[in-house]
Structure formats: C-alpha cells, structure tokens
Design a protein around this motif. Sequence first.
Motif, PDB file in Angstrom:
ATOM      1  N   ASP A 116      71.873 -23.344 151.563  1.00  0.00           N
ATOM      2  CA  ASP A 116      72.556 -23.360 150.180  1.00  0.00           C
ATOM      3  C   ASP A 116      74.011 -23.510 150.275  1.00  0.00           C
ATOM      4  OD1 ASP A 116      70.067 -22.685 149.197  1.00  0.00           O
ATOM      5  OD2 ASP A 116      70.279 -20.535 148.752  1.00  0.00           O
ATOM      6  N   SER A 169      64.352 -17.536 158.404  1.00  0.00           N
ATOM      7  CA  SER A 169      63.951 -18.421 157.217  1.00  0.00           C
ATOM      8  C   SER A 169      65.076 -17.964 156.026  1.00  0.00           C
ATOM      9  CB  SER A 169      62.509 -17.855 156.759  1.00  0.00           C
ATOM     10  OG  SER A 169      62.515 -18.124 155.399  1.00  0.00           O
ATOM     11  N   VAL A 170      65.461 -16.767 156.152  1.00  0.00           N
ATOM     12  CA  VAL A 170      66.694 -16.299 155.202  1.00  0.00           C
ATOM     13  C   VAL A 170      68.030 -16.974 155.775  1.00  0.00           C
ATOM     14  CG1 VAL A 170      68.072 -14.348 154.542  1.00  0.00           C
ATOM     15  CG2 VAL A 170      65.630 -14.179 154.494  1.00  0.00           C
ATOM     16  N   GLU A 217      57.151 -10.961 165.413  1.00  0.00           N
ATOM     17  CA  GLU A 217      57.273 -12.493 164.888  1.00  0.00           C
ATOM     18  C   GLU A 217      57.628 -12.469 163.454  1.00  0.00           C
ATOM     19  OE1 GLU A 217      54.404 -12.529 167.476  1.00  0.00           O
ATOM     20  OE2 GLU A 217      55.351 -13.711 169.023  1.00  0.00           O
ATOM     21  N   LEU A 218      56.862 -11.696 162.949  1.00  0.00           N
ATOM     22  CA  LEU A 218      57.030 -11.688 161.352  1.00  0.00           C
ATOM     23  C   LEU A 218      58.325 -11.244 160.762  1.00  0.00           C
ATOM     24  CD1 LEU A 218      55.765 -12.046 158.508  1.00  0.00           C
ATOM     25  CD2 LEU A 218      55.396  -9.782 158.415  1.00  0.00           C
ATOM     26  N   ALA A 227      68.322 -19.923 157.593  1.00  0.00           N
ATOM     27  CA  ALA A 227      68.140 -21.243 157.425  1.00  0.00           C
ATOM     28  C   ALA A 227      68.596 -21.730 155.810  1.00  0.00           C
ATOM     29  CB  ALA A 227      66.864 -21.771 157.709  1.00  0.00           C
ATOM     30  N   GLN A 228      67.899 -20.861 155.116  1.00  0.00           N
ATOM     31  CA  GLN A 228      68.235 -21.112 153.432  1.00  0.00           C
ATOM     32  C   GLN A 228      69.584 -20.984 153.105  1.00  0.00           C
ATOM     33  OE1 GLN A 228      65.488 -21.703 151.164  1.00  0.00           O
ATOM     34  NE2 GLN A 228      67.128 -22.091 149.906  1.00  0.00           N
ATOM     35  N   LEU A 270      60.622 -14.440 162.110  1.00  0.00           N
ATOM     36  CA  LEU A 270      60.505 -15.491 161.172  1.00  0.00           C
ATOM     37  C   LEU A 270      61.164 -15.391 159.997  1.00  0.00           C
ATOM     38  CD1 LEU A 270      56.589 -16.614 162.127  1.00  0.00           C
ATOM     39  CD2 LEU A 270      58.705 -18.132 161.996  1.00  0.00           C
ATOM     40  N   THR A 271      61.040 -14.203 159.441  1.00  0.00           N
ATOM     41  CA  THR A 271      61.393 -13.952 158.032  1.00  0.00           C
ATOM     42  C   THR A 271      63.099 -14.072 158.026  1.00  0.00           C
ATOM     43  OG1 THR A 271      59.621 -12.480 157.538  1.00  0.00           O
ATOM     44  CG2 THR A 271      61.364 -12.548 156.131  1.00  0.00           C
ATOM     45  N   ASN A 311      54.781  -6.721 162.588  1.00  0.00           N
ATOM     46  CA  ASN A 311      54.875  -7.481 163.565  1.00  0.00           C
ATOM     47  C   ASN A 311      56.180  -8.186 163.977  1.00  0.00           C
ATOM     48  OD1 ASN A 311      54.440 -10.633 164.380  1.00  0.00           O
ATOM     49  ND2 ASN A 311      52.611  -9.622 164.939  1.00  0.00           N
TER      50      ASN A 311
END
Lengths: 192, 164
Positions: free
Chosen positions: A40, A32-33, A24-25, A35-36, A28-29, A22
């Motif tokens: 950090d 999220s990486v 969108e998956l 953003a982290q 999003l993943t 998918n």
Amino acid sequence: MASTTRARLGEEVWKSRTDKINAELVTLTYGSVVAQLCKDLDGDYAEVNKQLDKMGYNIGLRLIEDFLAKSNMQQKCANFRDTADVISKVGFKMFLNIIPTIANWSSDNKQFSLLLDENPLADFVELPDDGKAQGELWYSNMLCGVIRGALEMVQMQVDVHFVSDILRGHDTTEMRITLIRYIDDEMPQDDE
Amino acid sequence: NASTNPPAAGAAATAPTVVDTLSDEEATREDIYNRLENLGYKVGIGLVERFSRDRSRFTDNLDVIKFLCKDIWHLVFRKQIDNLKTNHRGVYVLTDMTFRPLIRMSAASGVPAATKAAPFLQFPCGVIRGALSAMGVNAQVTAETPGLPGAVFQITTVNKNPSG
C-alpha cells in the motif's frame, strides 16, 4: 516482588489464564499485514514502520487492561527496573510466551534494552530483497507501539524503537526503551 | 456524499457509472472489506501449505471441504464446524453456532447484528478462500451472521466439473 516471583507469575498466567492460539496463525497474519502495508505504501518503509507502531499503540492502550486483569498485579512497580522486569517476565511471557533478556541499562536507570532471542512474529520471515528493506524496515515494529501504548496507560511516557534485528542480518534483535517521564495525574479542569 | 452529483440531474445528463452511484462511504467500505479479505487469503494459503503437508492426497472436493471444516477450522477457531450442508453441485454451507471472533460481541439495540459483524467476517472468508485455493479448489465465499455469535459461510466452488 522479587524477580523469581514474577517469573513464576508469568508462567502461571500463561498456563492457566491465557487463551492460546496457534503460533503459525499469528506469524502468518502479522506477515500478511506487514506485506499489505509495504504494498500500500509502495515501499516507503519509514512510513510502514510508523504505521506498524501506530497499530501497536492502539493495541497497547487496550491490552494493558487485559494484562492487569489476568496478572492481578497487587503492587505498583517501585522503579523503572521493576517495570522492565514485569514487561519481560510477565507481559511478554503471557502474550507471546517468550522472556526477552533485559540488558544494557544506562547509568541513570532510565534506558534499557530487551533482547529477543526468539521472535514469534518473525518465524520463517525474509525481508523483501529490494536493497532498501534490509536497511529501513523494522519488521516487528508493532511491538514498540504496544509497549508505548500500554505504558502510557499506567502513566509512563516512553520512547521505544528497534536498534537491531536478526532479519536484517544483525546478531541480535534488540529494542531500546527510554523513560521520558512519569505522567502526573491531572485533574480535569473545573472538576468539583 | 456532498461530492456526488444531485442524483436526478446526474442520471439524466450522463449514464452514471457504478462508481458514481455508490456513495463514498460504500466505496470505502468495499475497499476495506477487500483488503481484509485479501489479508485472510494470504493467511489461508500459508496455513494449508504448512498443515496439509503430512496428510494423504485429497480424493475429491468434499474431502477438501472436510479437511477445512475439521483441521483448518480447529487450527484457526479452536473448534470444529457445527454443521456442513451441500447440494452436491458445488455449493457448501458451513454453520458455526459459536463463531470465535464474534463470541464476545454484543450489538446495541436498534443496530442489526449483521451489519456490526460484517467487517469481522471478511478476514475469515479470505482464510477459507485462500485455504481452498491452495488445495486446488477455486471458490467464492460469502458469510453472514444469523444472530450473534453464529456465522454461516457459503462456499460456491467454481469448477470445470459441475458434479465435483
């Protein structure tokens, strides 16, 4: 191999030989990486770019195997123009289902741009509104590393970087790829 | 490990804190697992926001869990969960016999598969916790592999209403 044949090959591999997930998956993943990483590294976007590139490089080193296995390319690219064509029509098509436009060749045929009309990594993304990210963060920088890593495994040393990104308010998303040299086969020392 | 005090001396002199007793390696691993779990958490929230939009309101926790097992699982791992068990007191056990992230994994003999697979289960745990949280269910999620490529997830809901 003609350009149209490659386009057909890319289409065929995408349709019949690619495990799809998918979109969108993925978006999003990846988001999220990134953003982290921003968190950090405390907003040191130069370092974020570097880390994304490094992660991509490690992906590229392995991804080329998958590319060669699935695309079943029979002949080597005759020149760097061929390489560009394969990256866009087969590589990007097969893994991201997009075909970036190849543009802006340098006169010595060693530099070109990929224009990403759509970028699945950056769907519904907004850069942090801290006055810095807009000027410093290359959100999709992982792609640069992927290309660099993959080409290194087929004996091309290249420099890849973004020169513009729609996320930053530019009109296009453009990656610049420069061939530094073809890497010679080197015999290991003391190889009998 | 060289940096930690000799265990006997350290224990006798001052009561060791939890951090002291964990080896560096363990602490680093915990930290990595937490990060992976948090990445998944964000993804889980995003997925639910996006894909629960057009469905009817959830009636109870079981309804939420079913949505997770069918729709979300299919979206992320391209199959439905194989087995769902619950004790009707807020604990749900989800079994996936062929868990996609582990499907091409093989463990060298002598290395327990469970240890090898553990890092790969953190992200999915986070996705589940994030998805549940976006649907208003607070939960703790843990996972283990009974043998490759299977995975078992245990969800413990933290709810005001224990019969939930």
